[in-house]
Design an enzyme around this catalytic site. Structure first.
Site, PDB file in Angstrom:
ATOM      1  N   CYS A   1       0.811  -1.225   0.000  1.00 29.29           N
ATOM      2  CA  CYS A   1       0.000   0.000   0.000  1.00 29.29           C
ATOM      3  C   CYS A   1       0.842   1.273   0.000  1.00 29.29           C
ATOM      4  O   CYS A   1       0.321   2.352  -0.273  1.00 29.29           O
ATOM      5  CB  CYS A   1      -0.913   0.037   1.218  1.00 29.29           C
ATOM      6  SG  CYS A   1      -2.276  -1.094   1.048  1.00 29.29           S
TER       7      CYS A   1
HETATM    8  N1  CO8 Z   1     -20.692  -9.370   6.637  1.00 31.10           N
HETATM    9  C1  CO8 Z   1     -21.227  -9.559   7.861  1.00 31.10           C
HETATM   10  N2  CO8 Z   1     -20.487  -9.828   8.953  1.00 31.10           N
HETATM   11  C2  CO8 Z   1     -19.145  -9.913   8.789  1.00 31.10           C
HETATM   12  C3  CO8 Z   1     -18.529  -9.729   7.540  1.00 31.10           C
HETATM   13  C4  CO8 Z   1     -19.350  -9.464   6.436  1.00 31.10           C
HETATM   14  N3  CO8 Z   1     -18.839  -9.274   5.219  1.00 31.10           N
HETATM   15  N4  CO8 Z   1     -17.193  -9.877   7.679  1.00 31.10           N
HETATM   16  C5  CO8 Z   1     -16.982 -10.135   8.974  1.00 31.10           C
HETATM   17  N5  CO8 Z   1     -18.138 -10.175   9.655  1.00 31.10           N
HETATM   18  C6  CO8 Z   1     -18.353 -10.441  11.079  1.00 31.10           C
HETATM   19  C7  CO8 Z   1     -17.157 -11.152  11.672  1.00 31.10           C
HETATM   20  O1  CO8 Z   1     -17.244 -12.540  11.512  1.00 31.10           O
HETATM   21  C8  CO8 Z   1     -17.257 -10.743  13.129  1.00 31.10           C
HETATM   22  O2  CO8 Z   1     -18.214 -11.527  13.755  1.00 31.10           O
HETATM   23  P1  CO8 Z   1     -18.002 -11.971  15.308  1.00 31.10           P
HETATM   24  O3  CO8 Z   1     -17.970 -10.686  16.076  1.00 31.10           O
HETATM   25  O4  CO8 Z   1     -19.191 -12.824  15.571  1.00 31.10           O
HETATM   26  O5  CO8 Z   1     -16.692 -12.696  15.348  1.00 31.10           O
HETATM   27  C9  CO8 Z   1     -17.796  -9.314  13.057  1.00 31.10           C
HETATM   28  O6  CO8 Z   1     -18.440  -9.205  11.774  1.00 31.10           O
HETATM   29  C10 CO8 Z   1     -16.709  -8.282  13.172  1.00 31.10           C
HETATM   30  O7  CO8 Z   1     -15.651  -8.625  12.237  1.00 31.10           O
HETATM   31  P2  CO8 Z   1     -14.252  -7.943  12.262  1.00 31.10           P
HETATM   32  O8  CO8 Z   1     -13.703  -7.936  13.642  1.00 31.10           O
HETATM   33  O9  CO8 Z   1     -13.395  -8.541  11.180  1.00 31.10           O
HETATM   34  O10 CO8 Z   1     -14.676  -6.459  11.811  1.00 31.10           O
HETATM   35  P3  CO8 Z   1     -13.901  -5.113  11.976  1.00 31.10           P
HETATM   36  O11 CO8 Z   1     -14.781  -4.167  12.654  1.00 31.10           O
HETATM   37  O12 CO8 Z   1     -12.513  -5.291  12.480  1.00 31.10           O
HETATM   38  O13 CO8 Z   1     -13.793  -4.623  10.435  1.00 31.10           O
HETATM   39  C11 CO8 Z   1     -12.143  -4.497   8.701  1.00 31.10           C
HETATM   40  C12 CO8 Z   1     -13.075  -5.396   9.492  1.00 31.10           C
HETATM   41  C13 CO8 Z   1     -12.991  -3.524   7.895  1.00 31.10           C
HETATM   42  C14 CO8 Z   1     -11.320  -5.359   7.772  1.00 31.10           C
HETATM   43  C15 CO8 Z   1     -11.242  -3.685   9.665  1.00 31.10           C
HETATM   44  O14 CO8 Z   1     -10.659  -4.532  10.613  1.00 31.10           O
HETATM   45  C16 CO8 Z   1     -10.152  -2.928   8.966  1.00 31.10           C
HETATM   46  O15 CO8 Z   1     -10.378  -2.122   8.091  1.00 31.10           O
HETATM   47  N6  CO8 Z   1      -8.891  -3.132   9.409  1.00 31.10           N
HETATM   48  C17 CO8 Z   1      -7.766  -2.469   8.844  1.00 31.10           C
HETATM   49  C18 CO8 Z   1      -7.433  -3.136   7.609  1.00 31.10           C
HETATM   50  C19 CO8 Z   1      -6.362  -2.413   6.848  1.00 31.10           C
HETATM   51  O16 CO8 Z   1      -6.224  -1.231   6.846  1.00 31.10           O
HETATM   52  N7  CO8 Z   1      -5.628  -3.191   6.139  1.00 31.10           N
HETATM   53  C20 CO8 Z   1      -4.702  -2.683   5.252  1.00 31.10           C
HETATM   54  C21 CO8 Z   1      -4.739  -3.663   4.171  1.00 31.10           C
HETATM   55  S1  CO8 Z   1      -4.381  -2.995   2.693  1.00 31.10           S
HETATM   56  C22 CO8 Z   1      -2.705  -3.144   2.415  1.00 31.10           C
HETATM   57  O17 CO8 Z   1      -1.897  -3.026   3.226  1.00 31.10           O
HETATM   58  C23 CO8 Z   1      -2.304  -3.514   1.060  1.00 31.10           C
HETATM   59  C24 CO8 Z   1      -1.923  -4.934   1.044  1.00 31.10           C
HETATM   60  C25 CO8 Z   1      -1.371  -5.301  -0.264  1.00 31.10           C
HETATM   61  C26 CO8 Z   1      -2.336  -4.945  -1.350  1.00 31.10           C
HETATM   62  C27 CO8 Z   1      -3.174  -6.056  -1.732  1.00 31.10           C
HETATM   63  C28 CO8 Z   1      -3.922  -5.704  -2.977  1.00 31.10           C
HETATM   64  C29 CO8 Z   1      -5.124  -6.593  -3.114  1.00 31.10           C
END
Ligand code: CO8
Length: 375
Positions: free
Chosen positions: A156
């Site tokens: 990123c």
């Molecule tokens: N629909 C419904 N429920 C869901 C879904 C969904 N799609 N997905 C997960 N849930 C559920 C989970 O199972 C969980 O349930 P439970 O509480 O029962 O366990 C609940 O919802 C909460 O899930 P999470 O804890 O996963 O949810 P978050 O609030 O943490 O949100 C995010 C998830 C949005 C992914 C968040 O954690 C986030 O944005 N984190 C930061 C991520 C980030 O910035 N990453 C950077 C990556 S990008 C990068 O560096 C580039 C990499 C290389 C590039 C690759 C190119 C492809």
């Protein structure tokens, strides 16, 4: 040492759009198919059933409303669940080069420059579609640029690290100008079959032109005041695909870690303090108060993350025009996100205004670029 100016930027946006609702409908159909196909194993407790995704969750957790992609037919087909791109012969431009050409031509036009004015091309992105020859050399050839080109990958943070690499070359005098391009086909790398991340990414390409700033320069530009890069190893965003794949015992298997993997919660928690202190440290080294910043163009991964960083850096909630987000329309476009924000929200700044571009992501990596508008 020479001074460096960012004189133009450009964005290529793929035509195809996938809304959250379309995405969720396709995912849920895929999950139902999967659960039917694996009904016995699920009943025996050997395989976990796939749960449905939801548009409400996606918007609330990320702020994303839609994403642009190079192909939506495959992504939305529950029996495919990845983009379907046409086979190209080696004699035609690669798809990354095609995207790069559009963004590069827009950046050159904005700067009022021709390919003949460029000395080097950097293609900086999270993934390259082939090992070699470098995509940058193909872009260089297609545009008719002499000099040289090379690819680089800092996930990123590829674009901000690319700006630092280009700026340092210009400062030292080895080149006068660099075209730095970020073709990101994140859809090819995303695991569309995993509800935890299937909504995260989109495709796009950005480009910026960086040039030596001559004393008699009269064109409007952004002065590159300084750049800062930081990396700190983490497995929390990882992809294990690579050229050694066939040499491993299970190399051809459809393994989950051959696509994008992350521990989203951990990334959220760990990256935020690193980014906030990186930006504040950069500003302190430049004897610049955060109050002096007219705009923050942040990496576009998650709205809550950006809100948090804005509050930490400015010491208050930023006004929407101080920290524009584009992730609602584009999703996370990896290295291109902060450059889209810059490209779309920088023309209105006045002479002397300061702003900061900042990216962060896998590695971990953080890159920041302090700029000053000159009209
Ligand atoms: N629909 C419904 N429920 C869901 C879904 C969904 N799609 N997905 C997960 N849930 C559920 C989970 O199972 C969980 O349930 P439970 O509480 O029962 O366990 C609940 O919802 C909460 O899930 P999470 O804890 O996963 O949810 P978050 O609030 O943490 O949100 C995010 C998830 C949005 C992914 C968040 O954690 C986030 O944005 N984190 C930061 C991520 C980030 O910035 N990453 C950077 C990556 S990008 C990068 O560096 C580039 C990499 C290389 C590039 C690759 C190119 C492809």
């Amino acid at each position: 040492m020479h001074r460096v100016a960012l004189t133009g930027s450009g964005v290529f946006t793929p035509e195809a759009v996938i809304t959250n609702d379309e995405l969720v409908t396709a995912f849920n159909a895929y999950a139902d198919l999967y659960n039917t196909e694996h009904a016995d194993a699920i009943a025996a407790g050997k395989v976990e059933a796939k749960e449905h995704s939801s548009s409400e969750f996606i918007l609330k957790a990320s702020g994303i409303e839609q994403r642009h992609v190079m192909d939506k037919s495959g992504v939305l087909d529950p029996k495919v669940m990845h983009p379907l791109l046409r086979q190209r012969s080696d004699d035609e431009p690669s798809i990354m080069t095609e995207m790069a050409m559009d963004a590069a031509q827009k950046a050159l036009a904005k700067a009022g420059r021709e390919p003949g004015d460029v000395d080097a091309v950097i293609v900086a992105a999270s993934n390259m579609e082939r090992a070699y020859p470098a995509i940058a050399v193909e872009v260089q050839d297609q545009l008719g640029i002499s000099g040289f080109g090379f690819d680089m990958n800092v996930a990123c943070s590829s674009a901000t690290f690319g700006i630092q690499a280009a700026s340092d070359m210009i400062r030292s005098g080895s080149v006068r100008s660099v075209l730095m391009v970020n073709p990101e086909i994140c859809s090819g790398h995303l695991e569309w079959r995993d509800r935890d991340c299937h909504f995260i990414f989109g495709d796009v390409c950005t480009a910026v032109l960086l040039e030596r700033l001559d004393e008699d320069e009269g064109r409007p530009h952004f002065d590159i005041r300084s750049t800062r890069c930081l990396t700190q190893f983490s497995n929390n965003i990882r992809n294990n695909n690579g050229y050694l794949r066939r040499s491993r015992p299970d190399g051809v298997a459809d393994r989950r870690d051959m696509q994008f993997m992350q521990e989203g919660r951990k990334v959220f928690k760990e990256v935020l303090p690193i980014v906030s202190s990186h930006i504040l440290g950069h500003l302190e080294e430049e004897a610049t108060s955060p109050d002096a910043l007219k705009r923050l163009w942040l990496h576009q991964a998650n709205k809550s993350m950006n809100d948090f960083i804005g509050r930490k850096v400015l010491g208050r909630t930023p006004a929407p025009d101080e920290q524009p987000n584009i992730l609602q329309n584009y999703a996370n476009t990896s290295s291109a996100g902060s450059i889209i924000a810059f490209s779309q929200y920088s023309d209105d700044l006045s002479d002397g205004d300061l702003g900061l571009i900042c990216s962060f992501g896998a590695g971990y990596s953080v890159g920041s670029v302090l700029v000053r508008k000159v009209n």
